[in-house]
Design an enzyme around this catalytic site. Structure first.
Site, mmCIF file in Angstrom:
data_model
loop_
_atom_site.group_PDB
_atom_site.id
_atom_site.type_symbol
_atom_site.label_atom_id
_atom_site.label_comp_id
_atom_site.label_asym_id
_atom_site.label_seq_id
_atom_site.Cartn_x
_atom_site.Cartn_y
_atom_site.Cartn_z
ATOM 1 C CB SER A 32 22.955 -4.809 -28.822
ATOM 2 O OG SER A 32 21.451 -4.906 -29.004
ATOM 3 C CE LYS A 33 26.128 1.996 -27.057
ATOM 4 N NZ LYS A 33 26.555 2.853 -26.446
ATOM 5 N NE ARG A 34 18.573 -5.187 -31.061
ATOM 6 C CZ ARG A 34 17.862 -6.166 -31.108
ATOM 7 N NH1 ARG A 34 16.463 -6.171 -30.909
ATOM 8 N NH2 ARG A 34 18.470 -7.561 -30.902
ATOM 9 N N GLY A 64 19.320 -0.821 -24.131
ATOM 10 C CA GLY A 64 19.581 0.163 -23.152
ATOM 11 C C GLY A 64 21.159 0.408 -23.151
#
Ligand code: GLU
Length: 492
Positions: free
Chosen positions: A262-264, A266
């Site tokens: 997920s976004k966290r 990268g």
């Protein structure tokens, strides 16, 4: 659009990429698209693009364009699809709506499906009383007259499939092997909703069959639905496609554990990765290896080399971890394999970011950067000192290996300034020869001259390129200005 231009090679695989236009193109979607492309192309077959937009509420404007753009940039050219046509269209589900109901009606006529008139309220009540939620099959055996009466009264209804109540359904997945479910666990699934729209479960089966899809490749979240799909294929007497379910793509957490990417972790979207300075070819190469391994340990593959080497036996069912360091390494391999001109072209947006349209000679910049950069977005921080001399501490002049100190550095700088002021032409060889003969004359190591010269010119401890390249890039005037600034710092 020339609908008849493409002819499917007979007997070869047909795969489809069937994204829902619900947002950006995530690494997981892209991997599915890559494997679909590779299964088709490694078997000389057809790769189809189908847009699954029946869930109108989830549609995000602009995402179809993102899908086209991503496939194009990635080189995953589809043979058939909404934009290129084909004999099995339309290729957008919302344009196929007329096709689904007749198939559902056929199953009703054959006694394999039925109309269900239950109200929302009733369904909410019964689903609470059934373990795992579901439907109590209330309308499964309504008398004909009752059905007619409800239809005449215009009562809204859905069409449900009659699932077998005993026995089990087994299917075989090329990655996960044989999977069996008890039929008693399968609810009578809805095929057509009361608004006339097909459910996703129904539409994808009708579409895959009528489009002649031979291999269905999708995320493992669809494993649980596959027995339901197969009972539909069976009800129609259609051939079941080969299934390839793909495990999740994971991301590495700071504490060393892994969780769904997920976004966290990268950038997770194709366009974000491009903006972060990764090359499309490197992204495709890396993602192709996220869950697939060739027979040897080779790692660098162009898309056509992937197609030559791909086979489904190499797909693993254990979740793979997206490793940004590995991607960066691979990207660096691609950057170094480019011609200097190609590198300059892909680096251009990052050169522009630092210098605007102007700035030093770009071929020269490329000559110091190409061997050192792994991700293009590193460029601005690597060469920012060329655009503006950073504020720096005189400690930088001290270097053991070069034998420079705060005492001898000003001596060196004064000599360098004098020599540079007299230099005739400002090019690599002239600067080089001048600095080397200066060291000779002063009877010091080359480094004793070069180190303070480079520090004063860059204000930076670690630079791509040495004093000579930096002088050349800065030009005479700016070099002298910086050398004098450095000298003043040391004297002050
Ligand atoms: N439209 C589905 C999705 O985007 C496709 C699933 C499938 O490949 O069948 O998740």
């Amino acid at each position: 659009m020339n609908k008849l231009a493409y002819k499917r090679p007979e007997g070869a695989p047909v795969t489809r990429f069937a994204p829902s236009p619900t947002g950006f193109m995530h690494v997981g979607n892209l991997r599915t698209a890559i494997y679909e492309y590779l299964v088709a192309k490694s078997g000389g077959g057809t790769f189809v693009l189908r847009i699954e937009d029946t869930d109108q509420e989830r549609i995000v404007e602009g995402s179809v364009e993102v899908i086209y753009k991503t496939l194009k940039t990635a080189g995953l050219v589809h043979d058939e699809g909404p934009d290129v046509g084909g004999e099995y269209g339309p290729y957008v589900q919302s344009e196929r709506l007329d096709m689904y109901r007749p198939y559902a009606e056929q199953l009703v006529r054959e006694g394999k499906a039925y109309r269900c008139f239950c109200t929302k309220e009733r369904l909410a009540e019964v689903s609470e009383s059934i373990v795992g939620g579901g439907y109590d099959r209330h309308c499964r055996d309504l008398p004909e007259e009752e059905i007619q009466r409800l239809l005449d009264a215009g009562t809204p209804y859905v069409i449900r499939q009659k699932m077998p109540t005993e026995g089990s359904t087994t299917f075989s997945d090329l990655v996960y092997g044989d999977i069996t479910v008890e039929n008693s666990e399968l609810a009578d699934q809805i095929l057509i909703k009361s608004d006339g729209y097909p459910t996703y479960n129904f539409a994808n089966v009708v579409d895959d069959h009528t489009m002649g899809v031979t291999h269905v490749i999708r995320g493992s979240e669809y494993l649980a639905s596959t027995p339901k799909y197969n009972l539909l294929y069976d009800a129609f007497g259609w051939e079941i496609p080969k299934y390839i379910h793909l495990p999740l793509v994971m991301g590495k957490n700071e504490d060393g554990s892994v969780s769904k990417l997920s976004k966290r972790h990268g950038s997770t979207g194709f366009e974000d990765l491009i903006a972060a300075g990764y090359l499309p070819e490197a992204i495709i190469n890396y993602i192709a290896l996220l869950g697939w391994a060739p027979r040897d340990n080779r790692e660098i593959f162009s898309l056509s080399e992937l197609a030559e080497n791909f086979d489904t036996d190499g797909i693993s069912k254990s979740p793979s971890v997206f490793d940004y360091d590995k991607l960066s390494w691979m990207n660096g391999e691609y950057l170094r394999a480019m011609s200097p001109e190609e590198f300059t072209a892909v680096a251009a947006p990052f050169y522009d970011e630092v210098f605007g349209e102007q700035g030093p000679d770009r071929a020269l910049l490329t000559s110091i950067l190409q061997q050192r950069v792994t991700v293009l977005s590193q460029i601005p921080s690597m060469i920012g000192f060329l655009a503006e001399l950073p504020d720096y501490d005189t400690d930088l002049f001290v270097n053991k290996k070069s034998k420079t100190t705060l005492e001898n550095s000003p001596v060196m700088l004064r000599a360098v300034i004098e020599a540079m002021e007299q230099l005739g032409s400002w090019d690599h060889d002239a600067i080089h020869d001048c600095l080397i003969s200066l060291a000779e004359r002063l009877e010091v190591k080359n480094g004793t001259v070069m180190w303070p010269a480079r520090i004063a010119a860059s204000g930076t401890a670690v630079t791509p390129g040495g004093a000579i390249e930096i002088f050349e890039l800065l030009g005479r005037e700016e070099t002298l200005r910086r050398l004098k600034t450095g000298l003043a710092k040391l004297e002050g």
